[in-house]
Design a protein around this motif. Structure first.
Motif, PDB file in Angstrom:
ATOM      1  N   THR A  44      34.099 -47.798 -11.195  1.00  0.00           N
ATOM      2  CA  THR A  44      33.779 -46.383 -11.016  1.00  0.00           C
ATOM      3  C   THR A  44      32.698 -46.203  -9.962  1.00  0.00           C
ATOM      4  O   THR A  44      32.778 -45.305  -9.118  1.00  0.00           O
ATOM      5  N   ASP A  45      31.688 -47.080  -9.979  1.00  0.00           N
ATOM      6  CA  ASP A  45      30.603 -47.011  -9.004  1.00  0.00           C
ATOM      7  C   ASP A  45      31.125 -47.247  -7.589  1.00  0.00           C
ATOM      8  O   ASP A  45      30.779 -46.529  -6.655  1.00  0.00           O
ATOM      9  N   VAL A  46      31.969 -48.232  -7.429  1.00  0.00           N
ATOM     10  CA  VAL A  46      32.539 -48.528  -6.108  1.00  0.00           C
ATOM     11  C   VAL A  46      33.388 -47.361  -5.625  1.00  0.00           C
ATOM     12  O   VAL A  46      33.319 -46.967  -4.451  1.00  0.00           O
ATOM     13  N   ALA A  47      34.184 -46.786  -6.510  1.00  0.00           N
ATOM     14  CA  ALA A  47      35.028 -45.646  -6.131  1.00  0.00           C
ATOM     15  C   ALA A  47      34.182 -44.448  -5.729  1.00  0.00           C
ATOM     16  O   ALA A  47      34.474 -43.777  -4.728  1.00  0.00           O
ATOM     17  N   SER A  48      33.119 -44.182  -6.474  1.00  0.00           N
ATOM     18  CA  SER A  48      32.280 -43.024  -6.141  1.00  0.00           C
ATOM     19  C   SER A  48      31.537 -43.246  -4.823  1.00  0.00           C
ATOM     20  O   SER A  48      31.353 -42.302  -4.045  1.00  0.00           O
ATOM     21  N   LYS A  49      31.121 -44.484  -4.540  1.00  0.00           N
ATOM     22  CA  LYS A  49      30.476 -44.766  -3.254  1.00  0.00           C
ATOM     23  C   LYS A  49      31.470 -44.609  -2.108  1.00  0.00           C
ATOM     24  O   LYS A  49      31.105 -44.141  -1.031  1.00  0.00           O
ATOM     25  N   GLY A  50      32.709 -44.990  -2.331  1.00  0.00           N
ATOM     26  CA  GLY A  50      33.740 -44.812  -1.315  1.00  0.00           C
ATOM     27  C   GLY A  50      34.005 -43.349  -1.026  1.00  0.00           C
ATOM     28  O   GLY A  50      34.117 -42.942   0.138  1.00  0.00           O
ATOM     29  N   VAL A  51      34.091 -42.567  -2.072  1.00  0.00           N
ATOM     30  CA  VAL A  51      34.308 -41.130  -1.905  1.00  0.00           C
ATOM     31  C   VAL A  51      33.113 -40.507  -1.191  1.00  0.00           C
ATOM     32  O   VAL A  51      33.272 -39.648  -0.321  1.00  0.00           O
ATOM     33  N   SER A  52      31.923 -40.980  -1.516  1.00  0.00           N
ATOM     34  CA  SER A  52      30.715 -40.473  -0.867  1.00  0.00           C
ATOM     35  C   SER A  52      30.725 -40.776   0.629  1.00  0.00           C
ATOM     36  O   SER A  52      30.363 -39.925   1.450  1.00  0.00           O
ATOM     37  N   ALA A  53      31.139 -41.993   1.005  1.00  0.00           N
ATOM     38  CA  ALA A  53      31.195 -42.363   2.422  1.00  0.00           C
ATOM     39  C   ALA A  53      32.200 -41.492   3.168  1.00  0.00           C
ATOM     40  O   ALA A  53      31.944 -41.052   4.294  1.00  0.00           O
ATOM     41  N   ILE A  54      33.332 -41.217   2.543  1.00  0.00           N
ATOM     42  CA  ILE A  54      34.350 -40.378   3.184  1.00  0.00           C
ATOM     43  C   ILE A  54      33.860 -38.935   3.284  1.00  0.00           C
ATOM     44  O   ILE A  54      34.076 -38.272   4.300  1.00  0.00           O
ATOM     45  N   ALA A  55      33.165 -38.457   2.273  1.00  0.00           N
ATOM     46  CA  ALA A  55      32.616 -37.096   2.318  1.00  0.00           C
ATOM     47  C   ALA A  55      31.550 -36.980   3.406  1.00  0.00           C
ATOM     48  O   ALA A  55      31.471 -35.952   4.101  1.00  0.00           O
ATOM     49  N   ASN A  56      30.726 -38.025   3.562  1.00  0.00           N
ATOM     50  CA  ASN A  56      29.719 -38.016   4.619  1.00  0.00           C
ATOM     51  C   ASN A  56      30.376 -37.969   5.996  1.00  0.00           C
ATOM     52  O   ASN A  56      29.897 -37.276   6.894  1.00  0.00           O
ATOM     53  N   ALA A  57      31.463 -38.715   6.173  1.00  0.00           N
ATOM     54  CA  ALA A  57      32.178 -38.703   7.448  1.00  0.00           C
ATOM     55  C   ALA A  57      32.777 -37.330   7.719  1.00  0.00           C
ATOM     56  O   ALA A  57      32.739 -36.832   8.854  1.00  0.00           O
ATOM     57  N   GLU A  58      33.309 -36.722   6.672  1.00  0.00           N
ATOM     58  CA  GLU A  58      33.880 -35.389   6.821  1.00  0.00           C
ATOM     59  C   GLU A  58      32.802 -34.380   7.207  1.00  0.00           C
ATOM     60  O   GLU A  58      32.989 -33.562   8.117  1.00  0.00           O
ATOM     61  N   ALA A  59      31.649 -34.462   6.553  1.00  0.00           N
ATOM     62  CA  ALA A  59      30.538 -33.553   6.866  1.00  0.00           C
ATOM     63  C   ALA A  59      30.025 -33.789   8.284  1.00  0.00           C
ATOM     64  O   ALA A  59      29.725 -32.829   9.015  1.00  0.00           O
ATOM     65  N   ALA A  60      29.924 -35.065   8.684  1.00  0.00           N
ATOM     66  CA  ALA A  60      29.467 -35.374  10.047  1.00  0.00           C
ATOM     67  C   ALA A  60      30.459 -34.857  11.079  1.00  0.00           C
ATOM     68  O   ALA A  60      30.055 -34.366  12.141  1.00  0.00           O
ATOM     69  N   SER A  61      31.742 -34.949  10.786  1.00  0.00           N
ATOM     70  CA  SER A  61      32.756 -34.436  11.708  1.00  0.00           C
ATOM     71  C   SER A  61      32.634 -32.932  11.877  1.00  0.00           C
ATOM     72  O   SER A  61      32.723 -32.408  12.997  1.00  0.00           O
TER      73      SER A  61
END
Length: 107
Positions: A44-61
């Motif tokens: 669960t921790d790994v999945a949430s960190k992955g989702v966080s990284a993708i959300a950060n990329a989306e926000a940066a875009s």
């Protein structure tokens, strides 16, 4: 955006679902077992960190489109999200491969 941890829980591999599956396979911890680690919590921790990284990329875009972030920041965030996605796909492939090997075993 898709909430990955709820998706994992929906298919029974997130949260305590994975821990229960492991408990059914190996109900008692032996002397060599590592205490304090819950496989479901790690997953669960790994999945949430992955989702966080993708959300950060989306926000940066989005910030890059608005002109609020530099191209370098956008590229770094997108590359981090790409690495995260590639890692998740590799782990998924290994899990599927392990499942297929186990299913081929003679009982």
């Amino acid at each position: 955006m898709i909430d990955a941890t709820s998706s994992l829980n929906a298919v029974g591999i997130g949260g305590t679902g994975a821990a229960r599956a492991i408990e059914r396979i190996a109900p008692t911890a032996g002397a060599g077992a590592v205490s304090g680690l819950d496989f479901g919590a790690v997953l669960t921790d790994v999945a949430s960190k992955g989702v966080s990284a993708i959300a950060n990329a989306e926000a940066a875009s989005i910030k890059g489109i608005r002109g609020e972030a530099s191209i370098q920041q956008v590229v770094e965030a997108v590359l981090e999200a790409e690495r995260t996605l590639q890692t998740a796909i590799a782990v998924r492939d290994k899990v599927v491969q392990a499942y297929q090997e186990i299913s081929r075993m003679a009982i």
